[in-house]
Design an enzyme around this catalytic site. Structure first.
Site, PDB file in Angstrom:
ATOM      1  N   ASP A 178       0.892  -0.955   0.079  1.00 18.71           N
ATOM      2  CA  ASP A 178      -0.184  -0.034   0.144  1.00 18.71           C
ATOM      3  C   ASP A 178       0.795   1.240  -0.071  1.00 18.71           C
ATOM      4  OD1 ASP A 178      -2.254   1.577   0.095  1.00 18.71           O
ATOM      5  OD2 ASP A 178      -3.198   0.458   1.735  1.00 18.71           O
ATOM      6  N   ASP A 223     -10.760   1.816  -3.210  1.00 18.57           N
ATOM      7  CA  ASP A 223     -11.066   1.489  -1.982  1.00 18.57           C
ATOM      8  C   ASP A 223     -12.852   1.343  -1.925  1.00 18.57           C
ATOM      9  OD1 ASP A 223      -8.761   1.357  -0.777  1.00 18.57           O
ATOM     10  OD2 ASP A 223      -8.803   3.280   0.189  1.00 18.57           O
TER      11      ASP A 223
END
Length: 714
Positions: free
Chosen positions: A447, A515
């Site tokens: 990430d 997301d």
């Protein structure tokens, strides 16, 4: 036949792809100029094109302007692709041809400046119908390079031009836009140090008449995961070019002895057959030439984040892993919260040691138990970030991007580590190598949850180089980890889809698309992603409802069907799912594992794009199998359902739907369509499998219940 030839008498190179031709030549001043990009032409026809160069109209309008392979300098007023400045203040490059080399499908053309010891080598490499281009610069003196694009792509003069690209933001990435190309310059860019949620480094151009099935389409994509820009330029003379590369305004590259500069690949593609053919050609290119393991099937994963957040423990994760295995998952991923003082997003980043309060025995027992369940084990990491509240930052505050005497802006309570520093790069490889090796980690969710800020490097003479070096060190680190651990697979994530590009896909196996897991929004996000990137790269999760981003409640079946058109993942709190949902999940995971080769490796046909809130449909075809996905978003006025015309099938064959037992003529499916049988109402969906009928009926897959119905939200 595909290959590269040199027409010595005309100083012209002809690059022949599978179904297109690209040609360039040297003009009388040794400047490399564009000749042709588009339909197949023979060498004699290319020569005919070179003879059509037009004279100047007057002192202000050059009809050949913009044809330079790297536009720059002199009386060339086109947007520059290459800008250099020497120590004495002189600017521009005066080309002097040096030599050439052809190795298979790779062409190198070397030049020097007529006065200064600066060398430029242009590279061209054929990959099917995709042409890769990049440049290398080297010098025996210090040279300031203000701009170094990888290539300038000149398109044929057309009556009009239309531009296709994607825009977006966090949780709304890759929204497809199609607009007329304005006169003047249009710049698409990221100044954030990453690819960004807000744009993606590719454009497609047509003459305004192309459809999903018909028309010429030109595409340009940049293989770079840092700051970038693509510039389209359209003049009153009718010329249109696309130029692009890494970097941004105000950031310079310095080239000198022992400090060469190599630009990232700029890939160009010409296709006929409309936007659908263009996408399929890009997908084939990515699978064949970009992805590290294109032949593999991506596993069905379960990620624990939505179930636990930061509240993780060995026992809690093991219970989730057992439930995930029972549903048919193949990979279990432990997300944030397993390390340092990481009880929230305010602390712990940078301290990559197992939190012994949460995992008293370390991670190894959990990893072993997950493996014993028949699952691979994955872990969330964010190597490029640090919280100021961390042992690492307290020990090394100089390791972050910052300027002297300036505040350090925090986003999400974190700062960006300067991976261009050798000590930071060595530290990152050390802990990642130990983590993967000592624990038997199979998968990393890598990430990167904030863009650059105050991107300085006090004490470094060439601070601007961090903009390029940071990305290159991330590449090198991933490459080194994969070489040291051949079984390791990596997913790229940057707050969702903030770092999705050809450069990142060259060293990762899939990307976290967004997301936002809301199934309705995902139809549009995944539509934009699929314009360039194949479904086998597109991670798509089934999460709980109401969705945490949108607050929308969508039926479980609809959520599954949307996620099943990519790389299926589960992300909900499956310990709280009722038994009916668990049973449905088991059935749909089994169905996905059956159709997975077709979805992840097949050719995509967008049958009804998400241009309104009606029915959306897409189809994948691989060999003698096809899979159709159809989704009704909202029903209006009790409108009758139309048959869905399919694509990519053999009209001379018959196709069996093994779930209904009905056979169809390929010609009829192409000409008249497939009745979907969607029930009335909102959020209805179906998955239809089709297989060519063969004499050996025993080879057909056993029937599975046909999944087409309307569930109650929740």
């Amino acid at each position: 036949m595909a290959g590269i030839s040199f027409l010595a008498g005309h100083r012209t190179w002809v690059l022949t792809g599978d179904s297109c031709t690209y040609a360039l030549r040297l003009d009388s001043a040794d400047v490399p100029v564009h000749v042709h990009w588009g339909p197949m032409l023979s060498a004699a026809e290319v020569v005919e094109v070179t003879e059509k160069t037009l004279p100047w109209w007057d002192g202000f309008n050059d009809p050949n302007e913009g044809l330079g392979e790297l536009a720059e300098g002199g009386t060339r007023y086109w947007p520059p692709a290459l800008q250099v400045r020497f120590a004495d203040g002189a600017r521009g490059l005066e080309w002097r041809y040096r030599d050439r080399a052809i190795t298979g499908t790779h062409l190198r053309i070397a030049f020097t400046d007529r006065h200064y010891p600066l060398s430029v080598t242009l590279h061209y490499r054929l990959r099917g119908d995709v042409l890769e281009r990049w440049a290398e610069l080297s010098a025996d003196i210090d040279v300031e390079v203000l701009r170094a694009d990888s290539a300038t792509w000149a398109l044929p003069v057309s009556e009009d031009y239309r531009l296709s690209h994607v825009t977006g933001r966090w949780a709304a990435e890759t929204q497809l836009r199609r607009t007329p190309v304005p006169h003047g310059e249009t710049v698409f860019a990221s100044r954030r140090g990453i690819t960004s949620h807000h744009a993606n480094p590719w454009v497609m151009v047509d003459d305004g008449t192309a459809t999903e099935r018909h028309g010429e389409v030109y595409g340009v994509a940049l293989a770079w995961s840092g700051s970038w820009r693509l510039t389209t330029a359209r003049s009153p003379t009718g010329r249109l070019t696309v130029s692009g590369g890494f970097g941004q305004d105000g950031v310079a590259h310095r080239v000198g002895p022992g400090r060469p500069l190599t630009t990232p690949v700029s890939a160009g593609l010409y296709t006929t057959g409309g936007f659908g053919a263009a996408s399929r050609a890009w997908h084939a290119y990515v699978r064949r030439y970009v992805l590290p393991h294109p032949g593999e099937l991506r596993p069905v994963l379960y990620n624990s984040w939505e179930a636990t957040g930061f509240d993780v423990s060995e026992d809690g994760q093991l219970v989730l892993a057992e439930r995930a295995a029972a549903l048919g998952a193949e990979l279990f991923v432990l997300d944030d919260g397993w390390f340092g003082a990481r009880t929230g997003d305010h602390a712990g980043l940078g301290d990559w040691v197992v939190n012994r309060d949460r995992f008293p025995r370390g991670l190894k027992p959990l990893v072993t138990a997950v493996h014993e369940l028949g699952l691979r084990f994955g872990l969330w990491v964010e190597p490029e970030m640090v919280n100021p509240d961390s042992d690492l930052y307290r020990a090394h505050p100089e390791w972050v991007l910052h300027h002297a005497h300036r505040r350090r802006s925090e986003l999400r309570h974190q700062l960006v580590l300067n991976f261009a520093r050798p000590d930071v790069a060595a530290w990152a490889h050390g802990w990642l190598d130990r983590l993967v090796g000592e624990h038997g980690i199979d998968f990393l969710k890598w990430d990167m949850n904030r863009p650059f800020g105050e991107a300085g490097w006090p004490g470094e003479a060439d601070q601007d180089r961090l903009w390029v070096e940071h990305t290159r060190v991330v590449y090198a680190l991933m490459d080194r980890l994969r070489a040291g651990h051949p079984g390791l697979r990596i997913e790229s994530c940057a707050g969702g889809g903030g770092r999705v590009d050809l450069g990142m896909l060259a060293r990762t196996d899939q990307v976290w698309t967004s997301d936002n897991t809301d199934a309705l929004d995902r139809l549009r996000i995944q539509h934009g992603h699929g314009q360039l990137y194949p479904a086998g790269t597109m991670a798509a999760w089934v999460t709980d409802t109401p969705n945490f981003v949108t607050g929308r409640s969508v039926p479980l079946r609809f959520r599954f069907h949307v996620a099943m058109s990519g790389v299926l993942g589960l992300g909900g709190d499956i310990l709280r799912w009722p038994e009916a949902d668990l049973a449905l999940a088991r059935e749909l995971v089994a169905l996905y594992r059956d159709i997975r080769p077709v979805v992840q490796h097949g050719a995509l046909y967008r049958l009804r794009p998400p241009v309104d809130d009606g029915v959306v449909a897409l189809q994948y075809v691989l060999g003698d199998r096809a899979v159709v996905f159809a989704y009704r978003q909202a029903a209006h006025f009790n409108a009758p359902e139309r048959p869905l015309r399919l694509d990519g099938l053999d009209p001379a064959q018959r196709y069996l739907d093994p779930d209904s037992g009905i056979t169809h003529s390929g010609a009829v499916l192409l000409a008249r369509g497939l009745p979907l049988g969607l029930p009335t109402g909102d959020f209805a969906s179906t998955v239809v499998r089709l297989e060519q009928i063969r004499s050996d009926l025993s080879a057909l897959h056993s029937p599975i219940q046909r999944y087409s119905c309307l569930d109650t939200p929740g």
